[in-house]
Design an enzyme around this catalytic site. Structure first.
Site, PDB file in Angstrom:
ATOM      1  N   ARG A 179       0.798  -1.228   0.000  1.00 44.19           N
ATOM      2  CA  ARG A 179       0.000   0.000   0.000  1.00 44.19           C
ATOM      3  C   ARG A 179       0.832   1.279   0.000  1.00 44.19           C
ATOM      4  NH1 ARG A 179      -2.398  -3.364  -1.613  1.00 44.19           N
ATOM      5  NH2 ARG A 179      -4.406  -4.237  -0.977  1.00 44.19           N
ATOM      6  N   SER A 228     -11.457   1.244   2.436  1.00 45.10           N
ATOM      7  CA  SER A 228     -10.739   0.590   3.531  1.00 45.10           C
ATOM      8  C   SER A 228      -9.961   1.625   4.336  1.00 45.10           C
ATOM      9  CB  SER A 228      -9.788  -0.461   2.957  1.00 45.10           C
ATOM     10  OG  SER A 228      -9.098  -1.130   3.973  1.00 45.10           O
ATOM     11  N   GLU A 298      -4.886   3.766   6.072  1.00 41.55           N
ATOM     12  CA  GLU A 298      -4.779   3.608   4.629  1.00 41.55           C
ATOM     13  C   GLU A 298      -5.355   4.823   3.929  1.00 41.55           C
ATOM     14  OE1 GLU A 298      -6.374   0.431   1.293  1.00 41.55           O
ATOM     15  OE2 GLU A 298      -5.608  -0.341   3.195  1.00 41.55           O
TER      16      GLU A 298
END
Length: 306
Positions: A179, A228, A298
Site C-alpha cells: 500500500r 478501507s 490507509e
C-alpha cells in the site's frame, strides 16, 4: 474559513497557463466522504505540458497537494493552504489497449482500466474492477484487491516533479511495498502502462463478476465512505482486529464504523472531517489496547483542522 486569494499573482507569473485556477474552492464535493474545507487554490491543468509549466513557475514555498476522485481521502475541516491539483478526466482520463498492454491516464478510474482490458481480452487486471479510485492513486498506494496489486502489472509510470521536470519510472523505480511506493511524494503521476495476459473473454468477465459481487455483498459501497480505512497488519486482517476491539458500529458525531464491514468508516449524513478522523483514532486506540497491534491509516488525511 477562507484563505488569501493568490490566484491573481499566480496568473501574472504564468502568462501561458491554459488550465483553470479557482480560489477558495470547496473540496467537500470532491471527496466520497463529502466533508472538508476549501482549497486556497484549486488548479486543473489542461494537459501534462500545462502541469509541468505550472509547477516550473510555482514558487517553491507554496505547498502542493493532489486529489483524484477523493475515494480514499479525508480533507480536514479547515481546508488546505496552498495549491490543490486535480487531474481532470478530460485531459488525463483516457485508457487504451494494444496487444497485452493497457495505457491509462492518471485520472482514469481503476474500474475503467479493468473494463478496457477485458474488452481487449487482457486478463490480470480484473482486480482493478473492485478498487474505487483512479490510476494516480493506485500508483502512489500500490493499490490492490482480490489477490492483485499494482506492482504485479505495472510496466512504467510517467510523472512530473515539483520543479516541472517530466519523469518515467520503471516498475523497479517505483519501489513498491504494501500500500505504498517509494517514489518521491512530490511527483505527480500523469499516466501508466500495464501488462496483462491474453485470456479467454468469458473467464475474464467471470473474474470481474466475482470481484463486483464481493464489493456489493461485503462493503458499504452505497454509503459516504472512504473505502478501507486501515492497512492490514502483517499476518492479520484489520477488520478482524477492529471487530474484536468492539468497534463495529462505533459512532463519533455523524461518523460511524460500518456495521457491514467494520474497516470502513461512513458519514451518516452530518459528519465533519473531525468526526471521521476522531472515530478512526478512537478505533486505533481501542485496537492497540485490545490486541497490542497498532493500525496504520490507509486513508490519506490532508489539510488543517477548523
Amino acid at each position: 474559513m477562507s484563505f488569501p486569494d493568490i490566484t491573481p499573482s499566480l496568473k501574472a507569473a504564468m502568462p501561458e497557463l491554459r488550465g483553470r485556477l479557482l480560489a477558495n474552492q470547496s473540496l467537500a464535493e470532491l471527496t466520497w466522504f463529502r466533508v472538508g474545507g476549501p482549497a486556497q487554490v484549486l488548479f486543473t491543468p489542461a494537459d501534462e505540458d500545462d502541469l509541468a509549466y505550472f509547477l516550473a513557475h510555482l514558487a517553491s514555498d507554496i505547498p502542493v497537494y493532489v486529489v483524484g476522485v477523493g475515494s480514499n481521502l479525508i480533507v480536514r475541516d479547515g481546508g488546505i493552504a496552498g495549491v490543490v491539483i486535480r487531474l481532470a478526466p478530460r485531459a488525463f482520463g483516457e485508457a487504451t489497449a494494444n496487444g497485452d498492454t493497457v495505457t491509462a491516464g492518471a485520472a482514469t478510474l481503476d474500474k475503467r482500466v479493468a473494463e478496457v482490458a477485458a474488452s481487449a481480452n487482457i486478463g490480470g487486471l480484473e482486480f482493478y474492477f473492485g478498487i474505487p479510485g483512479t490510476i494516480g492513486g493506485a500508483l502512489r498506494m500500490n493499490a490492490g484487491a482480490n489477490g492483485g496489486e499494482t506492482k504485479d502489472v505495472l510496466i512504467e509510470a510517467r510523472g512530473v516533479g515539483r520543479d516541472g521536470t517530466k519523469h518515467v519510472f520503471s516498475n523497479a523505480d517505483m519501489k513498491f511495498v504494501y500500500r505504498n511506493s517509494g517514489v518521491d511524494p512530490s511527483i505527480i503521476f500523469t499516466s501508466a502502462r500495464f501488462r496483462g495476459e491474453i485470456r479467454d473473454a468469458e473467464a475474464i468477465r467471470a473474474r470481474m463478476a466475482v470481484v463486483q459481487n464481493h464489493r456489493e455483498t461485503a462493503q458499504p459501497i452505497r454509503e459516504k465512505t472512504g473505502g478501507s480505512t486501515f492497512q492490514n497488519p502483517p499476518g492479520h486482517s484489520a477488520w478482524e482486529l477492529v471487530d474484536a476491539a468492539g468497534c463495529r458500529g462505533l459512532r463519533v458525531g455523524g461518523a460511524q464504523g460500518s456495521e457491514m464491514h467494520c474497516n470502513f468508516l461512513i458519514n451518516t449524513g452530518d459528519a465533519t472531517a473531525r468526526d471521521i478522523e476522531t472515530l478512526g483514532e478512537t478505533v486505533r486506540e481501542r485496537v492497540k489496547a485490545n490486541s497490542g497491534i497498532e493500525l496504520h491509516w490507509e486513508i490519506k488525511r490532508i489539510g488543517v483542522s477548523a
